[in-house]
Scaffold this motif. Sequence first.
Motif, PDB file in Angstrom:
ATOM      1  N   GLU A  64     -23.195  28.146 -28.280  1.00 15.91           N
ATOM      2  CA  GLU A  64     -23.434  28.554 -26.889  1.00 15.91           C
ATOM      3  C   GLU A  64     -24.621  29.507 -26.783  1.00 15.91           C
ATOM      4  O   GLU A  64     -24.924  30.264 -27.708  1.00 15.91           O
ATOM      5  N   HIS A  69     -24.558  29.619 -18.672  1.00 19.16           N
ATOM      6  CA  HIS A  69     -24.369  29.396 -20.111  1.00 19.16           C
ATOM      7  C   HIS A  69     -23.933  27.965 -20.364  1.00 19.16           C
ATOM      8  O   HIS A  69     -23.466  27.267 -19.465  1.00 19.16           O
ATOM      9  N   HIS A  87     -21.840  24.909 -22.391  1.00 22.52           N
ATOM     10  CA  HIS A  87     -20.664  24.557 -23.184  1.00 22.52           C
ATOM     11  C   HIS A  87     -21.032  23.310 -23.969  1.00 22.52           C
ATOM     12  O   HIS A  87     -20.767  22.197 -23.516  1.00 22.52           O
ATOM     13  N   SER A 109     -13.578  29.269 -19.261  1.00 23.80           N
ATOM     14  CA  SER A 109     -12.558  29.671 -20.240  1.00 23.80           C
ATOM     15  C   SER A 109     -12.035  31.064 -19.877  1.00 23.80           C
ATOM     16  O   SER A 109     -12.581  31.741 -19.000  1.00 23.80           O
ATOM     17  N   ASP A 138     -14.706  33.428 -20.378  1.00 24.66           N
ATOM     18  CA  ASP A 138     -15.657  33.383 -19.251  1.00 24.66           C
ATOM     19  C   ASP A 138     -15.136  34.218 -18.086  1.00 24.66           C
ATOM     20  O   ASP A 138     -15.885  34.962 -17.448  1.00 24.66           O
TER      21      ASP A 138
END
Length: 456
Positions: free
Chosen positions: A25, A88, A90, A98, A101
């Motif tokens: 990531e 960002h 994935h 997530s 996150d």
Amino acid sequence: MTFLRATAEQWTGLTEAVLHADGREAVAFALCGVARRDRVTYVVRDIIALDDDAYLERAPDRVTWRTSAIVPILDRAAREHLTVMKVHGHPGGYDRFSELDDASDTSLAASVASWCNDAPYLSVIMLPGGQVVARAYDGGSIQPLDGVDVVGDDLVYYTRADHGTTPDFAQRIEQVFGKRTLSLLRTLRIAVVGCSGTGSIVIEQLARNCVGELILVDPDVIEEKNLNRIINATREDAERKRPKVEMLAAAIERMGLGTRVEPLAIDLFTPAAVRAVSSADIVFGCVDTVDARHLLNQLCSFYVLPYFDLGVKLEADGAGGVEQVCGSVHYLRPGGGSLLTRRMYTLDAVQAAALRRTDPVEYAARLREKYIRGVNEDRPAVISVNMLIASLAVNDFLARVHPYRHESSSAYAIQRVSLSHDIYVHEADATTCQVVGRNLGRGDVTPLLNLAELSE
Ligand SMILES: [Zn+2]
């Protein structure tokens, strides 16, 4: 409803910054302007990549970085009244936020709010293959975005709602473009500025192609001299001096295809018109003055909007001698060339047209003293030429939403037609414009578009 809009260059830049070949990531930031209307649209102004040494950890399923790295970003956001967006990747394809996150976004949103006077905060996840998940933190609520729009040579719309079953009147369109594009057309909001010779025909085509919402801007009423070319206009409309936008709104209503219309019988050079046009997804300019063209070109840079500019020119001697019959369609993508760099007019011509609009007495005096070149009025016009140029523009729009041409859409930045000289050409435009481009993605400012004339 909340939307995010970026140029194709910005989107590519963000994708490359957060989706690395190493499968781990990565994160990037963007600063965004905003248009707050009945819907809220964030528009990307600038992208800020993180330096490699700012990362604490880059794993396939998580990423962390030094908080000090975002201090200059928060500083600039506060100074320039911009919204902070975190993007960002994935790389594994996990298509939701997530728990990590959630924790990271909650803390970042709080930092942004305290640093930037309760400003909102955006968070975006990019997945391999082009999928996007995005949400906005605004005033204590967390909302998924209703659309992420990427404006380049082609127009790409992510995460727009599906519009459900296809009515009979739309079946033939679906047979051409498929359910997905038809559904997209029904979610789009398009502004048409200028509702006369070319504008009324653009509007007819957009409504019959099931575009969801139309914003119509034109201050003029129908006169007898317009009846040769404004579609749907009647003698009764001329006798009643009916505003063009009202007549067209009623005609669309009678069609019964579900298109919602906002008719604005006001001048483009008003805060209300600029606000309305900048709430759209797409802008068609069917105006015949250079100052209106220049305003729309600038507006579309501030709000990262795609702009279709139509022009028709008939040169005739008034006694039946026709010298030239020609027209053009310019597609202007934000961040690209402008009508200035394409030499459609000069800034002097824009000033002369503005003077004519705001101070007709002074304009007439300067014209007499030959300080300025005159602006043509009441030019010759016939509906058959207007229809050709309006159709070229609407077909260009459709080809950018649903690419079907053999050549790339970039080859159609400019289309020129001359019926008198037997010409149809289309060209690319690789230029960029410093004058128009410097305001890319600024969104709402005071006064609007930084124009004193639009002070409220
Ligand atoms: Zn994540």
